[in-house]
Structures are given as C-alpha cells and as structure tokens.
Design an enzyme around this catalytic site. Structure first.
Site, PDB file in Angstrom:
ATOM      1  CD  GLU A 118      -8.732   5.023  -0.797  1.00 52.37           C
ATOM      2  OE1 GLU A 118      -9.855   5.074  -1.335  1.00 52.37           O
ATOM      3  OE2 GLU A 118      -7.956   4.085  -0.946  1.00 52.37           O
ATOM      4  CB  ALA A 259     -15.232   7.684  -8.680  1.00 47.88           C
ATOM      5  CG  MET A 260     -13.713   8.273  -2.092  1.00 53.69           C
ATOM      6  SD  MET A 260     -12.248   7.190  -2.031  1.00 53.69           S
ATOM      7  CE  MET A 260     -12.693   6.167  -0.649  1.00 53.69           C
ATOM      8  CD  GLU A 261     -13.156   3.031  -2.498  1.00 58.18           C
ATOM      9  OE1 GLU A 261     -12.962   3.853  -3.409  1.00 58.18           O
ATOM     10  OE2 GLU A 261     -12.238   2.414  -1.941  1.00 58.18           O
ATOM     11  CG  ASN A 262     -16.702   8.517   0.044  1.00 56.12           C
ATOM     12  OD1 ASN A 262     -15.574   8.415   0.476  1.00 56.12           O
ATOM     13  ND2 ASN A 262     -17.037   9.354  -0.930  1.00 56.12           N
ATOM     14  CG  HIS A 294     -13.210   0.582  -9.633  1.00 57.65           C
ATOM     15  ND1 HIS A 294     -12.169  -0.279  -9.891  1.00 57.65           N
ATOM     16  CD2 HIS A 294     -12.842   1.287  -8.536  1.00 57.65           C
ATOM     17  CE1 HIS A 294     -11.216  -0.104  -8.992  1.00 57.65           C
ATOM     18  NE2 HIS A 294     -11.604   0.854  -8.151  1.00 57.65           N
ATOM     19  CD  GLU A 295     -14.910   4.288  -7.424  1.00 54.53           C
ATOM     20  OE1 GLU A 295     -14.678   4.023  -6.231  1.00 54.53           O
ATOM     21  OE2 GLU A 295     -13.994   4.439  -8.269  1.00 54.53           O
ATOM     22  CG  HIS A 298     -13.879  -0.081  -4.216  1.00 50.01           C
ATOM     23  ND1 HIS A 298     -12.848  -0.915  -3.876  1.00 50.01           N
ATOM     24  CD2 HIS A 298     -13.335   0.889  -5.001  1.00 50.01           C
ATOM     25  CE1 HIS A 298     -11.718  -0.487  -4.449  1.00 50.01           C
ATOM     26  NE2 HIS A 298     -11.991   0.595  -5.143  1.00 50.01           N
ATOM     27  CD  GLU A 317      -8.479   0.881  -5.065  1.00 46.42           C
ATOM     28  OE1 GLU A 317      -9.100   0.547  -6.087  1.00 46.42           O
ATOM     29  OE2 GLU A 317      -8.956   1.666  -4.210  1.00 46.42           O
TER      30      GLU A 317
HETATM   31  N1  HT7 Z   1     -10.352   4.324  -3.763  1.00 49.39           N
HETATM   32  C1  HT7 Z   1     -10.183   5.547  -4.464  1.00 49.39           C
HETATM   33  C2  HT7 Z   1      -8.771   5.949  -4.408  1.00 49.39           C
HETATM   34  C3  HT7 Z   1      -8.415   7.366  -4.059  1.00 49.39           C
HETATM   35  C4  HT7 Z   1      -8.973   8.574  -4.409  1.00 49.39           C
HETATM   36  C5  HT7 Z   1     -10.098   8.907  -5.115  1.00 49.39           C
HETATM   37  C6  HT7 Z   1     -10.381  10.250  -5.323  1.00 49.39           C
HETATM   38  C7  HT7 Z   1      -9.528  11.265  -4.848  1.00 49.39           C
HETATM   39  C8  HT7 Z   1      -8.439  10.924  -4.158  1.00 49.39           C
HETATM   40  C9  HT7 Z   1      -8.173   9.569  -3.930  1.00 49.39           C
HETATM   41  N2  HT7 Z   1      -7.180   9.015  -3.262  1.00 49.39           N
HETATM   42  C10 HT7 Z   1      -7.323   7.679  -3.358  1.00 49.39           C
HETATM   43  C11 HT7 Z   1     -10.590   5.442  -5.882  1.00 49.39           C
HETATM   44  C12 HT7 Z   1     -10.767   4.049  -6.386  1.00 49.39           C
HETATM   45  O1  HT7 Z   1      -9.820   3.334  -6.602  1.00 49.39           O
HETATM   46  O2  HT7 Z   1     -11.869   3.616  -6.557  1.00 49.39           O
HETATM   47 ZN    ZN Z   2     -10.684   1.471  -6.478  1.00 45.09          ZN
END
Ligand code: HT7
Ligand code: ZN
Length: 876
Positions: A118, A259-262, A294-295, A298, A317
C-alpha cells in the site's frame, strides 16, 4: 510530476480473475513470475499495466513469448494490445530487494525479506493493474535458500511445501478471498514464532502467530493479548468474525509507517509489537494495543470491503481509526481516551488543515498518494464517522454497519456507499453529511446566548463558518450540550417548542441539537435562571468553538461539569487565555502572570479527591505548544518562538512554586512498590505521578526526586519520565544518566530510539550542536525510518529552540538532511520536511529563513515527487 484527479476515475477495462505468483528469492536478483488470467470488460483493447523499478525479463501471452514490438514499455508502465475476450499473461521480472531503501515493494530488513504494497508498491514487484478496485484470487509460491529463510510466508492458507535441490525449499500459499494487490504480502527469513489461538464465536479455532527475531521472543506477550482482545471485541461490538484459520503478524525493524493490514499476514513496525515493562513505556503499550487492534479491524473495514480508488482512503482509515478509538476507550478509560484523541486532533490535524497541504477527508487530487496518509484522512475522518454515531446513536450506527457489510462484502466501494448504508438502515436523509467530505478546513461555531428573565427563556444562536467565511456548503453539526445551574451544579430543566423538538433531542450525555444551517437559533423555555452553558460535550463535532464565556463560568465548569470533556476543556481554555495573555506581555515587555482564574481551577482539580487520577493529570497539564500556536494563528498573530519558550518556562515554574506542597503530596501518594501492571488504574497512577515529577523538577529543593526515580529503574515509563524531567538541565548528572542509559540499552533499537529522541528534543542552549552530533553518531542510520524519525522528525516537530533558532541554522540543517534522506527513502523524507509547511505562521524574519530553505529544496532540481509535492504546495 503528474497530478491524479478523482473526477478522472474510470472503471476497469480488464479484470484479473486470478494471479499466480512465483518468487525465486535472491538478495539482489529475485525473479518474479506472474501468471494472470484476464477478462476484458469493455471495448477497450489496450491493456496498460503499472510497473516501476522493474527489469522485464519476458512476457508471454496465451503461451506465446511476445517480441519487443508487441508491447510498449516506459519507466512507469507496460502497454499491449489485447483484443481477446479472455487471455493469460505470464510476466517475468527481476528485482533487487537489497538495494530497495524506499521500503516499498519487496525489500530486506535485518536480513529478512518483506513487502509493503500500500498504496502503490505492488507495481515495483511485477507489472499489474495496481489499483484497489482490481480484486483477484492470489496464489503465491516462494522458493528460497533453506538456511537463510526458515520461514516462507504469504497471504491465506499454506497449501503445499517441500524441499528442493541445492539447499532450497518452497511454500505455496493460497488466499481464498479476492483482494486488491495492495493487500499482498510476502515474508521470508529466519524468524522465530510465538503461537497462540482464538476460538471464534462460531466455534472455529484460529491460529495466531507472531513472527519476531529470536532476541525479541520475550517481548510478545502484550501484542498477543491485545490481538485476542481485539478479536473478541469486534465480535461483541460489531458482530464481525475472523475469516481465515490463521492470523499472522510479523515484526520488522525497517518500516515506513506503523503497520500494514495485509490479508492474514500483517507486517508491523517492531515498535508496535515488542514490549516488556523494562523497555517500553505506558504510551508504547497503549500504542501496541491500538495498532494491533487497528490492523485487525481492517480485516473487515478495508479488506473485506475495500476502497474503489485511493480518494476513498478515509472510507477504510477514518472508519478503522474510529473503531480502534472505541476499542481503546472500552479497554481503558472512555473519558481519558476522548481527551487524548481531541488533543491529537487539535495539535496535529488542525494545523495541517490550516496550512498549504489542507485537503478534505476525501482529497480531490494528488501527486503522490503516500502524502495523503494524513491526520486529516485518518483522524478527522474518524471524527466524521463518529458524527454518524452521535447522530444515530450506538444502535443506529450498528444497524448502518450491518447494512454496509450486507451490501458490500467483497466489493471496492466509496464513501457515498457508506453514507447511504447509514442513512438507509436508519431511514434518515444524511445527504448533508457529504459536505464534510469535500470541504477542507476546520469549521468554527460561534455561540451566543441571551436570557430573558421575564419570559424565562434562554435563546441560543449558532453560526457556522469555514475558513473564516460563510460561503461554504453548510455542515450538519451535532451540538451536544446542557445548561447547568450556577448555584447548585445541577442541569437546569427546560422545555422546547414543537418545532424545536424536531431539531433537539435527549442524548446520553445531555441534549443533541442538530445544526444544519449557517445561522440558527434555539429557544429553551421555562429556564429558571441564566445557566452556564456546557457546549460540545464529548467534543461532539470536530470544530473550533467561539463562545464568549466568562472566566467565572469556566472555573465553575472546570471544577464540576459532569461531562469530563467539557470539564477538561474549560481548564484548558483558562490556561490558553493565560498563555496568550503572557505571550502578549512578553512582546510588550510587561511582566507575565499566573491568572487567578486558572490558578483557582488548578487548585480545585488538585484538591478533588473524587477525580479520576488520569483526568487529574490531564487537568493540570498545560495545553501543548502546537495548540497554543494554533490559537495564536487563529487570532491572526504571528508566532515568535522565543516568546513561546519564555511563556512556557514561566508558567511551569510558577505552577510548580505555587502548588509545591500538593504536587509533592500527590507524587508521594502515587509511589508504588508493586510490579508493573498494564491496566487503567496503574497507568493513571504513573501518569499523575510523572506529571507531578515534571513540575517538581523545576524546584531546586525537589530536584533529587528525578535521580531517585531514575535510579530505581522500576520500569521504562518511570525511568524515561525521570530522564524527560532532567532534559532542560545542562548538567553533568544529566549527561551521566544519559550515558548509563546508552550503555544499558544500546543493544535494543527501540530503546535506543528513545535515547536519540530525547536528545533531539533537548531545548537547552546546545540544542543545535547536539542534534548535529546525533546524525554523526555510529548508531544513526538514514536507512532506518524509526531512527531517522527519532532524530530528524523529533527535531523538526518538537524542538522549538533548535529548529526555530533565530540564526536559521536549524532550518538549514533540517533541509540539508531532507535532501540526503530523499535519495534513500522519499516517503520518510516527505514526513520530515513537513514542519516547513507551517512557515507562514512565524514572525517575518523566520518566515523568510524557512521559505529560503524551501526554495533551495525546489531549486535542487532532484526532489522525489513525495517531497516535491509538499515543498511546491508550501511555496504557492
Ligand atoms: N493501511 C496502512 C497504510 C499504509 C502504510 C503502512 C506501512 C507502510 C507504508 C504504508 N502506506 C500506507 C496502515 C494503516 O492505516 O493501517
Ligand atoms: Zn489503517
């Protein structure tokens, strides 16, 4: 650089039914084979795939290798003619994870492979329709050296694994849910796992796995507990159940955001996973609980129902921030959480919305999407979601959520779709809510009251403006209020005419008046005395309130309003008035004072033994500097940072002197010999204790407490609070403690970040030299975002003395660091440059110096589009 507009959105011409990926991992030459099944949906036969930083090895269409003349390749895309209704493409690309310091796409962190897709990182892995409305089924095969990559992970379920020749092994993962490519993830390397499990309310077992480096295995308990709490909460509050058999979280050291919600495989900045009491503060523990939540949240709000395009980002978001705020509120204290969220919004989102990067929660255009992961899209977006809940009530909001999932599960949708679900589920016309999505700026609501003792009526008039004018589309603003008796603290009773009853109703915490027009009034009948107005209870809308309240009224509300938000807000307003008065005094060469009203409110809050301890701590805390700056700008005053520093110095010192005995008594009462606990009460004790310590540290007779607390080494919250309190002193003992801290913790990157941040925010006379020495330190690395943020981010945002040094040297330093960082990681550089966007707020001499650094940056001619967008918009 090219600007992308919402108005240009067009649906897809081609869909990708399935994606079959094979990764042959190699640190510098990873080969990616991407087999995609396409279906053409329109008459358009030209297929344009996104791709950047890729080496194209080959393309095959329906089994035939294509020649150079069969396609057209640029730095950003690959175009080919595809008149067939259905066809298969196999694209092979080569990428270099080791050289990827942008940390987007596939990269290496501490010797492990990980991805961040993302918003538009997938296009740096392979050619693809890299947009969120392209949903597809993914299968991922990972092949890697067995010794170097014990763990091979991707989204979904593991369906196959085995040994290969030459010391390699492989794993195949299949994701049963269609997803956009921004949710794709791959992780490989030598990680250890902490396992747990959760039983869903429909009695399925979900395996929970946290992957970390071996030396961090002892710091995972809190993250695991937080995950279980989040899963349970989402079932109870929203009826949302997890949908795979495994949920994985990987902690990595080098990460651009939190963090990232993969799907099924979240990748986290290790800062939001790892904690034990010796290494992490209460704030860190809370951060982990809320980011894990949060993650996880998502999975439904973002993954199952995703965004049609990136202009809809707030759909996932804003909604997910709202959900994590509600979760934290339920886990800890609702009153404290609400105040903390409002503080954050005012200190960071309000200035953003008043500056050159101001944008609506649904932006209308962007140059670099990564620049729009903003406080506005996230935090103001969450406030707008909260408006629905305030207007519809919790049950009505839940009905809206249920309908949203019924209608849109498995789809990529818009903010209008969300609003319509809320409206339809509650049979309400919510079309006016659209105005919140498309207009930038913080609205101001001016309230006036008039009491007619003869008729016993209290007339309230409301006027809304946006950006100083009334030309805007009027917003639907819920005003939760009450009227309190000045004599006995109780709410006054009143009645409403029939017409007013349709605009004003009872709410849980007072009355709910729906302001829908530019100007509106409300007449309360049968009011026995001119009451005190308790307005915008619970901060019922993200607005600036303009209400000419007397200081007596504020002291009363600050001492007994039953709404904790208004109680806190009233004491903050008294403090703010006092701070502004003192800024003026410094500038007019007059003496500063501690206002008797503010002092009275402080006294009654300090003495109130029934007051929640965390609320007491918040009550005696001065508004932060950015909130004062915001208020000064709102009054049209230019900011002289020297005056602000002088005013805060005076206020803290005077409060400490005046309330020394109460502060000391509370500090001593709050001492505890119990082991660290992470719960509401223990957090509140530490919070209040450390607030008192901070004041006491200003007094020569009380200074030993800092050292005593530091020496106790009870937990990081207390140790760090002691160091924070020592920060203003240019003394031998402070340096010795900092050196001890370094020696004890230099093996732990997250703790070392604190050591760097503390010094980067040091506002002693040597602030500038200190920060310059920090970037020369052997442990400082531009390639690690946490480290760069803890020095450069903290310096720009939190070091008023150093960054705004009258010589302009602080500006020159940060600008030159931005240029260096931009070559390594543009996304992080764009965040670090942001303090410059506020240049028009400062005094003329500083304005010129800041502007000249912005001009130099532009003239360097080599900016990434990330930094270019921020700098060029700031100069407009
Ligand atoms: N949805 C994600 C947003 C995001 C991100 C996270 C990590 C590195 C780069 C990124 N670019 C966008 C994070 C979230 O809102 O949960
Ligand atoms: Zn988020």
């Amino acid at each position: 650089p090219k600007e992308i507009f919402l108005k240009d959105y067009r649906p897809l011409d081609f869909e990708i039914e399935s994606v079959d990926l094979t990764f042959e991992l190699d640190p510098s030459e990873t080969l990616v084979t991407n087999r995609m099944k396409f279906v053409r949906k329109t008459d358009q036969s030209q297929l344009k795939l996104d791709g950047e930083h890729l080496v194209l090895v080959s393309i095959e269409k329906d089994g035939k290798i294509l020649d150079q003349e069969d396609f057209y390749l640029t730095e950003t895309d690959l175009t080919l003619n595809c008149p067939e209704q259905q066809f298969e493409l196999v694209v092979k690309t080569r990428i270099n994870p080791e050289a990827n310091t942008r940390l987007e796409g596939l990269y290496r962190s501490s010797g492990n492979y990980c991805t961040q897709c993302e918003a538009e990182g997938f296009r740096t892995i392979t050619y693809y329709l890299d947009r969120p409305d392209c949903l597809s089924y993914f299968t991922t095969k990972i092949i890697g050296d067995e010794c170097e990559n014990k763990v091979l992970l991707s989204n979904g379920n593991l369906i196959e694994f085995g040994e290969l020749e030459g010391g390699k092994h492989f794993a195949v993962w299949e994701d049963p849910h269609k997803k956009p490519c921004y949710l794709f993830a791959l992780v490989a390397g030598n990680l250890e796992v902490v396992e747990g499990h959760f039983e869903t309310k429909d009695s399925r077992r979900v395996d929970l796995r946290l992957y970390v480096q071996e030396n961090n295995l002892d710091k995972c308990d809190h993250a695991m507990a937080s995950l279980k709490k989040s899963m349970k909460w989402d079932e109870e509050r929203f009826g949302l159940i997890y949908d795979l058999d495994v949920y994985m979280v990987v902690a990595v050291d080098d990460f651009n955001m939190g963090a990232m919600e993969n799907k099924g495989l979240n990748v986290f900045n290790s800062k939001f996973v790892l904690a034990k009491p010796e290494t992490a503060t209460d704030v860190d523990f809370e951060g982990i609980e809320s980011v894990i939540a949060h993650e996880y949240f998502h999975n439904w709000t973002g993954n199952r129902v995703t965004c049609r395009d990136w202009f809809q980002l707030t759909l996932k978001e804003g909604l997910t921030i709202f959900r994590d705020q509600e979760f934290t509120s339920d886990m800890l204290s609702p009153a404290v959480k609400r105040i903390e969220d409002v503080k954050r919004l005012r200190s960071f989102q309000f200035p953003e919305d008043a500056g050159p990067m101001s944008h609506p929660i649904q932006p209308q255009s962007y140059i670099e999407m990564n620049n729009f992961y903003t406080m506005t899209v996230y935090e103001k977006g969450a406030e707008v979601v909260r408006l629905y809940q305030t207007l519809l009530g919790r049950d009505g909001f839940r009905k809206g959520m249920d309908l949203y999932f019924d209608r849109f599960d498995g789809q990529a949708v818009t903010v209008e779709d969300f609003r319509n679900a809320m409206a339809d589920a509650n049979q309400r016309d919510l079309s006016q809510m659209h105005h919140w999505y498309i207009q930038p700026g913080t609205p101001k609501v001016t309230v006036t009251k008039q009491y007619d003792a003869g008729n016993k009526t209290l007339s309230l008039s409301f006027k809304q403006t946006l950006n100083g004018k009334q030309e805007h589309l009027p917003l639907l603003i819920p005003v939760v209020f009450d009227v309190l008796s000045p004599s006995n603290e109780a709410a006054l009773s009143f009645s409403l005419s029939e017409v007013d009853q349709s605009r004003c109703s009872r709410a849980d915490n007072g009355w709910l008046f729906e302001l829908t027009k530019h100007d509106e009034s409300l007449v309360l009948q049968g009011v026995e005395e001119e009451g005190y107005l308790s307005l915008f209870r619970g901060f019922s809308a993200p607005i600036l309130l303009d209400y000419a309240c007397t200081q007596d009224e504020l002291v009363a509300l600050a001492s007994y309003d039953s709404d904790s938000f208004v109680r806190w807000e009233s004491i903050q307003t008294l403090a703010l008035m006092n701070l502004i008065e003192n800024v003026q005094a410094v500038e007019d060469n007059r003496e500063m004072v501690l206002s008797e009203y503010y002092a009275k409110a402080l006294e009654s809050n300090l003495a109130d033994t029934s007051l929640d301890l965390a609320l007491k701590s918040l009550a005696i805390t001065l508004p932060d500097e950015s909130y004062l700056q915001e208020a000064l700008s709102d009054k049209g005053m230019l900011i002289n940072t020297d005056s602000i520093l002088a005013v805060y110095g005076y206020m803290k010192q005077t409060i400490a002197e005046k309330f020394e005995s109460s502060l000391l008594a509370i500090y001593q009462q709050m001492q505890s010999s119990e082991a660290y606990r992470y719960d509401k009460d223990a957090i509140a004790h530490r919070m209040l204790k450390n607030r008192c310590l901070n004041y006491l540290s200003k007094l020569p007779a009380q200074q030993d407490w800092m050292q005593t607390q530091f020496d106790q080494q009870s937990n990081m919250t207390d140790v760090f609070a002691a160091l924070e309190a020592m920060k203003p002193y240019d003394s031998v003992w402070k340096k010795a403690n900092l050196a001890d801290f370094y020696h004890k913790w230099n093996h732990d990157d997250l703790v070392l970040d604190k050591w760097f941040a503390l010094q980067a925010s040091d506002q002693s006379d040597s602030a500038l030299d200190l920060v310059k020495s920090l970037v020369e330190h052997a442990d400082f690395h531009y390639t690690n975002p946490n480290r760069a943020r803890s020095v450069l981010g903290v310096f720009g945002r939190m070091n008023m003395k150093g960054f705004h040094h009258a010589s302009g040297e602080g500006y020159a330093f940060l600008a030159s660091e931005v240029l260096k960082l931009d070559k390594i990681n543009p996304q992080v550089a764009a965040r670090i440059v942001s303090p410059f966007t506020q240049w028009k707020r400062y005094d003329v001499a500083r304005q010129e110096k800041m502007k000249s650094q912005l001009t130099k940056l532009i003239e360097s001619g080599s900016l990434s589009k990330d930094v270019y967008e921020i700098v060029s918009k700031s100069l407009k």
